[in-house]
Write a protein that holds these residues in place. Structure first.
Motif, PDB file in Angstrom:
ATOM      1  N   ARG A 286      33.391  30.083  38.938  1.00 31.85           N
ATOM      2  CA  ARG A 286      32.916  30.279  37.367  1.00 31.85           C
ATOM      3  C   ARG A 286      32.218  29.247  36.694  1.00 31.85           C
ATOM      4  O   ARG A 286      32.915  28.476  35.948  1.00 31.85           O
ATOM      5  N   ARG A 287      31.024  29.206  37.081  1.00 38.13           N
ATOM      6  CA  ARG A 287      29.988  28.005  36.455  1.00 38.13           C
ATOM      7  C   ARG A 287      28.879  28.601  35.333  1.00 38.13           C
ATOM      8  O   ARG A 287      28.890  29.644  35.355  1.00 38.13           O
TER       9      ARG A 287
ATOM     10  N   THR B 163      37.541  42.861  37.490  1.00 38.47           N
ATOM     11  CA  THR B 163      36.463  42.253  37.259  1.00 38.47           C
ATOM     12  C   THR B 163      35.840  42.270  35.908  1.00 38.47           C
ATOM     13  O   THR B 163      35.162  41.485  35.444  1.00 38.47           O
ATOM     14  N   VAL B 164      36.015  43.337  35.318  1.00 36.86           N
ATOM     15  CA  VAL B 164      35.399  43.405  33.966  1.00 36.86           C
ATOM     16  C   VAL B 164      36.614  42.930  32.657  1.00 36.86           C
ATOM     17  O   VAL B 164      36.302  42.169  32.094  1.00 36.86           O
ATOM     18  N   HIS B 165      38.068  43.049  33.267  1.00 34.79           N
ATOM     19  CA  HIS B 165      38.974  42.534  32.202  1.00 34.79           C
ATOM     20  C   HIS B 165      38.808  41.096  32.211  1.00 34.79           C
ATOM     21  O   HIS B 165      39.281  40.626  31.122  1.00 34.79           O
ATOM     22  N   LEU B 268      28.395  39.931  36.980  1.00 37.08           N
ATOM     23  CA  LEU B 268      29.459  40.393  37.683  1.00 37.08           C
ATOM     24  C   LEU B 268      29.080  41.100  39.087  1.00 37.08           C
ATOM     25  O   LEU B 268      30.058  41.169  39.891  1.00 37.08           O
ATOM     26  N   GLY B 269      28.043  41.655  39.151  1.00 30.61           N
ATOM     27  CA  GLY B 269      27.845  42.557  40.230  1.00 30.61           C
ATOM     28  C   GLY B 269      26.717  41.823  41.161  1.00 30.61           C
ATOM     29  O   GLY B 269      26.507  42.160  42.495  1.00 30.61           O
ATOM     30  N   ALA B 291      28.937  33.478  35.437  1.00 30.88           N
ATOM     31  CA  ALA B 291      29.263  34.669  36.281  1.00 30.88           C
ATOM     32  C   ALA B 291      30.748  34.711  36.531  1.00 30.88           C
ATOM     33  O   ALA B 291      31.689  33.858  35.886  1.00 30.88           O
ATOM     34  N   SER B 292      31.518  35.689  36.996  1.00 26.49           N
ATOM     35  CA  SER B 292      32.933  35.984  37.093  1.00 26.49           C
ATOM     36  C   SER B 292      33.326  36.542  38.285  1.00 26.49           C
ATOM     37  O   SER B 292      32.541  37.675  38.768  1.00 26.49           O
ATOM     38  N   LEU B 293      34.298  36.266  38.976  1.00 32.36           N
ATOM     39  CA  LEU B 293      34.691  36.859  40.368  1.00 32.36           C
ATOM     40  C   LEU B 293      35.940  37.683  40.173  1.00 32.36           C
ATOM     41  O   LEU B 293      36.925  36.874  39.875  1.00 32.36           O
ATOM     42  N   ILE B 294      36.013  38.718  40.341  1.00 35.06           N
ATOM     43  CA  ILE B 294      37.348  39.517  40.124  1.00 35.06           C
ATOM     44  C   ILE B 294      38.224  39.083  39.065  1.00 35.06           C
ATOM     45  O   ILE B 294      38.008  38.594  38.026  1.00 35.06           O
TER      46      ILE B 294
END
Lengths: 351, 351
Positions: A286-287, B163-165, B268-269, B291-294
């Protein structure tokens, strides 16, 4: 009208030369400033060369202005004749949008009025900058120069200084923070000084070995020559914030692994498209990539006050306005340690 | 050893078929789970096809697992035989790094142990996922399925849902927030439901008119068909957060002007390189790409609890495991509203 001389260009490809300038008579909120010094920012060169297809000629550049108050329109009485003051990149904004209300006039929804090559909505005329003898500015956009700041060396704080200070503040840098400054030039050398003074562990990144040595003298805990094999290898997950002062599009991917989770890579010098960014380097862990544009008026005053408190100014080479062409060439060639400042007393030489 | 059947692929290009699987005997902290349902995530397809050059064959995919506790090793007594439980993308992590200590195991410094195609450091074996009859998991990575969540329709919450929450929570979304969900698919349809339930003004972006109609039914305040001329024109500076659920590299620049100052565009994807990003769109005014991972285990439990409280599950099409090949093809063709879930009772059909 107040008459003065500005050094500007009459058209694309034409050199800077003396031009007759008229400044508006001061209204009640205005301050008339006799300009003492004006820094040379790379943006000035882009404007003179019309690199961004946005220059209105004639153009008189300059937005790192230090001067002395000649007269005021009365206003709030914040400024008195003889005060040392500064003017940065903006001389006005809408004053009504959320960003203006929050003191972030640089993000004014309709766009701030830029000090140079901006559009004055009252007159419809193009603004003329600080390579000139005098300027008339709304007092809300005039900064107080604190005691103890040498006027010439303080000029670059009004653009380069606040450009690095604003994101350091916004991202909460302080004691214990780990900050990287990428590029050691006009912005970068001030970034090293300011981040170090804020208590951050500060690492400088440069392609030039001589500048790496300078960076240590400026206060960096470590200086990395990025062109050396494996230079970044032991730095993974080591930084909360990376400020990129590189003035041209560059590959961000090699630097992203240096950021810790929730760390940010902040673009300060380049507005063009970046090369592709690898999503996985943003996701794990998460950067962010973000950018920052100069700073608001209140932030700029804080920059000046912070720098006065910590004895920070720019390293400058003071020149005569007649030598501005050579200074432009040397700036492009990165042959300056670390900012040119024009001594405006040279304006009247030989006249 | 606990013997079970998994559906997996023996090699690149080979179809999924029944494979004999062995699960470890439960240790004191382990939970033995009889799998009832497993969602099909696009990642499963990438792993089976070895799209990321990281697949160890044979591969048994599946990380959206809902099941019932068959036995426990004792442990903390958190789980009892017969409990409905879930397992998501991770079955372990180092437990000692800063991210693990903060409950963000997905960002574990040495990498979490993935439920499928991960490496179990104790055995050195590749982990086999949830397209199977049973799984043995460290209780610290087992989620409680709250009452009221239909087991099949809850399975996608364990990956797509969290992943969205997770980014909605991380970016402080709540009442009054303005959120855009880009892409209406497995992630996107849950994003619309969850963001709306959090009180956000939620706008969906899709290239498919039929999905725009779905988005409104899912709770979006507005749905924009991005391929329509001028679709984004009146949305400038309108969003605090944009979640991109698009699974492939895409041009971010058209969406950046939709963000307000300090707004973030969250990938996310897609983990691949993005097309070039225009620095000026980040700088004016101060926007971010991240970005975000799960999500971590605690976050995943919160996702399940939040969804139970608000009556949110995925829209699913339940299939027999024997039809997984067709489901893969239809997932790639985006011919699913909005997630396939395998009913694992089909595993023993005809046996």
């Amino acid at each position: 009208m107040i008459r003065t001389i500005g050094w500007g260009s009459r058209g694309r490809g034409l050199p800077l030369e003396p031009l007759e300038l008229e400044r508006r008579d001061p209204g009640p909120r205005d301050v008339v400033i006799d300009i003492l010094f004006c820094g040379i920012c790379h943006t000035d060169i882009h404007q003179v060369h019309d690199d961004w297809d946005s220059t209105e000629y004639p153009v008189v550049p300059g937005h790192e202005i230090v001067g002395r108050v000649r007269a005021t329109g009365g206003g709030t009485g914040r400024f008195a004749v003889g005060d040392l003051v500064g003017v940065g990149c903006m001389v006005g904004s809408c004053g009504r949008c959320r960003s203006c209300e929050e003191g972030l006039e640089q993000y004014c929804r309709t766009g701030p009025i830029l000090t140079c090559n901006g559009r004055d909505p009252d007159t419809g005329r193009t603004t003329m900058g600080g390579y000139s003898g005098a300027i008339v500015v709304d007092e809300a956009f005039v900064l107080s120069l604190p005691d103890g700041l040498a006027p010439a060396a303080a000029a670059p704080l009004l653009c380069a200084g606040v450009t690095v200070h604003s994101p350091l503040r916004h991202h909460g840098v302080g004691s214990g923070s780990r900050v990287g400054i990428i590029g050691v030039g006009g912005l970068g050398h001030l970034g090293i000084r300011i981040a170090s003074a804020m208590g951050a562990h500060t690492v400088a990144f440069t392609t030039t070995p001589a500048k790496a040595r300078d960076a240590l003298a400026l206060g960096a805990s470590r200086a990395v020559v990025t062109t050396e094999e494996g230079a970044l290898d032991d730095l993974a997950d080591g930084f909360d914030l990376l400020l990129s002062t590189i003035g041209t599009p560059h590959d961000i991917n090699p630097f992203l692994p240096l950021l810790r989770r929730d760390g940010s890579y902040v673009l300060l010098g380049s507005l063009e498209p970046t090369p592709p960014v690898v999503g996985a380097l943003l996701a794990m862990p998460r950067r962010s990539i973000t950018a920052s544009l100069i700073g608001g008026i209140a932030e700029t005053q804080e920059t000046l006050d912070f720098c006065a408190e910590h004895g920070i100014t720019a390293d400058v080479e003071t020149i005569r306005v007649q030598d501005v062409g050579t200074a432009f060439e040397r700036t492009v060639a990165k042959d300056v340690r670390y900012r040119f400042v024009i001594d405006m007393s040279s304006l009247t030489e030989g006249r």
